[in-house]
Design an enzyme around this catalytic site. Structure first.
Site, mmCIF file in Angstrom:
data_model
loop_
_atom_site.group_PDB
_atom_site.id
_atom_site.type_symbol
_atom_site.label_atom_id
_atom_site.label_comp_id
_atom_site.label_asym_id
_atom_site.label_seq_id
_atom_site.Cartn_x
_atom_site.Cartn_y
_atom_site.Cartn_z
ATOM 1 N N ARG A 12 84.190 30.933 10.511
ATOM 2 C CA ARG A 12 84.760 32.288 10.610
ATOM 3 C C ARG A 12 85.337 32.546 12.001
ATOM 4 O O ARG A 12 86.202 33.382 12.176
ATOM 5 C CB ARG A 12 83.677 33.344 10.329
ATOM 6 C CG ARG A 12 83.194 33.370 8.894
ATOM 7 C CD ARG A 12 82.339 34.614 8.661
ATOM 8 N NE ARG A 12 81.548 34.535 7.453
ATOM 9 C CZ ARG A 12 81.973 34.881 6.235
ATOM 10 N NH1 ARG A 12 83.205 35.302 6.058
ATOM 11 N NH2 ARG A 12 81.171 34.802 5.196
ATOM 12 N N LYS A 60 97.316 34.045 -2.406
ATOM 13 C CA LYS A 60 97.599 32.857 -3.233
ATOM 14 C C LYS A 60 98.224 33.360 -4.536
ATOM 15 O O LYS A 60 97.516 33.504 -5.548
ATOM 16 C CB LYS A 60 96.301 32.115 -3.551
ATOM 17 C CG LYS A 60 95.622 31.459 -2.370
ATOM 18 C CD LYS A 60 94.329 30.789 -2.859
ATOM 19 C CE LYS A 60 93.605 30.084 -1.742
ATOM 20 N NZ LYS A 60 92.267 29.609 -2.163
ATOM 21 N N ASP A 89 90.825 39.755 3.362
ATOM 22 C CA ASP A 89 91.199 38.495 4.008
ATOM 23 C C ASP A 89 92.155 37.678 3.147
ATOM 24 O O ASP A 89 93.172 37.190 3.615
ATOM 25 C CB ASP A 89 89.946 37.674 4.378
ATOM 26 C CG ASP A 89 89.010 37.452 3.184
ATOM 27 O OD1 ASP A 89 89.247 38.010 2.095
ATOM 28 O OD2 ASP A 89 88.015 36.713 3.356
ATOM 29 N N ASP A 102 92.978 35.858 -4.293
ATOM 30 C CA ASP A 102 93.068 34.630 -5.075
ATOM 31 C C ASP A 102 93.350 35.026 -6.529
ATOM 32 O O ASP A 102 94.489 35.289 -6.902
ATOM 33 C CB ASP A 102 91.738 33.893 -4.864
ATOM 34 C CG ASP A 102 91.694 32.526 -5.491
ATOM 35 O OD1 ASP A 102 92.747 32.002 -5.849
ATOM 36 O OD2 ASP A 102 90.586 31.967 -5.622
ATOM 37 N N THR A 103 92.313 35.156 -7.346
ATOM 38 C CA THR A 103 92.535 35.565 -8.741
ATOM 39 C C THR A 103 92.890 37.050 -8.843
ATOM 40 O O THR A 103 93.484 37.486 -9.817
ATOM 41 C CB THR A 103 91.261 35.332 -9.588
ATOM 42 O OG1 THR A 103 90.216 36.169 -9.079
ATOM 43 C CG2 THR A 103 90.830 33.887 -9.554
ATOM 44 N N THR A 117 88.376 40.478 -7.445
ATOM 45 C CA THR A 117 87.605 41.287 -6.500
ATOM 46 C C THR A 117 88.317 42.600 -6.219
ATOM 47 O O THR A 117 87.738 43.682 -6.326
ATOM 48 C CB THR A 117 87.422 40.522 -5.159
ATOM 49 O OG1 THR A 117 86.926 39.219 -5.449
ATOM 50 C CG2 THR A 117 86.470 41.246 -4.230
ATOM 51 N N LEU A 118 89.589 42.498 -5.879
ATOM 52 C CA LEU A 118 90.317 43.717 -5.508
ATOM 53 C C LEU A 118 90.548 44.641 -6.682
ATOM 54 O O LEU A 118 90.559 45.857 -6.525
ATOM 55 C CB LEU A 118 91.642 43.348 -4.850
ATOM 56 C CG LEU A 118 91.497 43.209 -3.347
ATOM 57 C CD1 LEU A 118 92.769 42.713 -2.733
ATOM 58 C CD2 LEU A 118 91.109 44.548 -2.735
ATOM 59 N N ARG A 148 82.529 39.794 4.354
ATOM 60 C CA ARG A 148 82.631 39.649 5.777
ATOM 61 C C ARG A 148 83.994 39.141 6.218
ATOM 62 O O ARG A 148 84.375 39.222 7.374
ATOM 63 C CB ARG A 148 81.557 38.641 6.215
ATOM 64 C CG ARG A 148 80.165 39.270 6.289
ATOM 65 C CD ARG A 148 79.101 38.225 6.508
ATOM 66 N NE ARG A 148 78.512 37.875 5.221
ATOM 67 C CZ ARG A 148 77.556 36.964 5.088
ATOM 68 N NH1 ARG A 148 77.138 36.281 6.125
ATOM 69 N NH2 ARG A 148 77.021 36.725 3.901
ATOM 70 N N GLY A 149 84.729 38.593 5.266
ATOM 71 C CA GLY A 149 85.956 37.847 5.595
ATOM 72 C C GLY A 149 87.025 38.597 6.370
ATOM 73 O O GLY A 149 87.811 37.989 7.087
HETATM 74 P P1 5GP Z 1 89.583 36.821 -5.904
HETATM 75 O O1 5GP Z 1 88.635 37.813 -6.479
HETATM 76 O O2 5GP Z 1 90.942 37.374 -5.581
HETATM 77 O O3 5GP Z 1 89.660 35.581 -6.766
HETATM 78 O O4 5GP Z 1 88.928 36.270 -4.590
HETATM 79 C C1 5GP Z 1 88.936 36.954 -3.403
HETATM 80 C C2 5GP Z 1 87.849 36.421 -2.520
HETATM 81 O O5 5GP Z 1 87.614 35.033 -2.775
HETATM 82 C C3 5GP Z 1 88.226 36.488 -1.070
HETATM 83 O O6 5GP Z 1 87.828 37.704 -0.483
HETATM 84 C C4 5GP Z 1 87.472 35.323 -0.491
HETATM 85 O O7 5GP Z 1 86.164 35.723 -0.159
HETATM 86 C C5 5GP Z 1 87.380 34.326 -1.614
HETATM 87 N N1 5GP Z 1 88.395 33.257 -1.474
HETATM 88 C C6 5GP Z 1 89.524 33.080 -2.183
HETATM 89 N N2 5GP Z 1 90.200 31.993 -1.761
HETATM 90 C C7 5GP Z 1 89.467 31.480 -0.745
HETATM 91 C C8 5GP Z 1 89.664 30.360 0.125
HETATM 92 O O8 5GP Z 1 90.648 29.598 0.083
HETATM 93 N N3 5GP Z 1 88.695 30.167 1.071
HETATM 94 C C9 5GP Z 1 87.591 30.968 1.162
HETATM 95 N N4 5GP Z 1 86.710 30.683 2.089
HETATM 96 N N5 5GP Z 1 87.388 32.022 0.358
HETATM 97 C C10 5GP Z 1 88.318 32.280 -0.577
#
Ligand code: 5GP
Length: 179
Positions: free
Chosen positions: A167, A133, A102, A105-106, A109-110, A45-46
């Site tokens: 949100r 990040k 949105d 991070d790691t 997901t993408l 939803r982000g």
């Molecule tokens: P990744 O798979 O890149 O680690 O994470 C991506 C998802 O993690 C983002 O779509 C988001 O939903 C969640 N996420 C990562 N960092 C944050 C943060 O600082 N705050 C929140 N609320 N969600 C985060």
């Protein structure tokens, strides 16, 4: 939820201005590529608020579609388990596709979503994220457009939640846990 408060990290004016710039860059990129139209995919939803503003700044014919993937649950801890909860409604075969996220991070997901969408043979596949990040990255993901690099803070607002709240904030804030 732990006792906490929110501090502003990126004010709403900065978010607005940056999204207009991103829209202009994206428009230029696809026009130079000769793309007649594109499919913009929001990861729910982000990305809902970012997506709504971004598409208003893109000046090319476009369709929108949405996908839901989950990796975080209701906590502030990351998890590498990525699940597709809702798939696209439309076909992306031979289409120019822009994924709108949105926050990265790691990158897990993408990476997973890219893999799934690549199998459907789009004409091109690019990623635009509002927040990035970069120091947290565990897997490489080619991000074409990133709105703001941010430090390793847990952020909320502008579509992004903490346990489903915040949100609706029109700025990006960071969650400060009160011990
Ligand atoms: P990744 O798979 O890149 O680690 O994470 C991506 C998802 O993690 C983002 O779509 C988001 O939903 C969640 N996420 C990562 N960092 C944050 C943060 O600082 N705050 C929140 N609320 N969600 C985060």
């Amino acid at each position: 939820m732990k006792k906490h408060h929110i501090e502003t990290l990126i004010p709403k004016e900065d978010v607005r201005d940056r999204i207009r710039e991103l829209g202009a860059e994206i428009t230029r990129f696809y026009k130079e590529k000769g793309a007649e139209n594109l499919v913009v995919i929001g990861l729910l939803r982000g990305s809902f608020m970012f997506m709504a503003d971004l598409v208003r700044s893109i000046d090319i014919p476009l369709e929108i579609d949405f996908m839901t993937a989950s990796s975080y649950g209701n906590s502030m801890e990351t998890s590498h388990d990525v699940k597709i909860n809702k798939d696209l409604d439309g076909d992306i075969y031979h289409r120019h596709v822009l994924i709108v996220e949105d926050i990265i991070d790691t990158g897990c997901t993408l990476q997973k979503i890219r893999e799934i969408l690549q199998l459907r043979e789009p004409a091109s596949l690019q990623i635009c994220t509002l927040l990035d990040k970069p120091f947290r990255r565990e897997v490489e993901v080619p991000v074409k457009w990133a709105g703001f690099p941010i430090p390793d803070e847990f952020v909320v607002g502008y579509g992004i939640d903490y346990a489903q709240y915040y949100r609706n904030l029109d700025y990006i804030g960071k969650v400060v846990i009160e011990e």
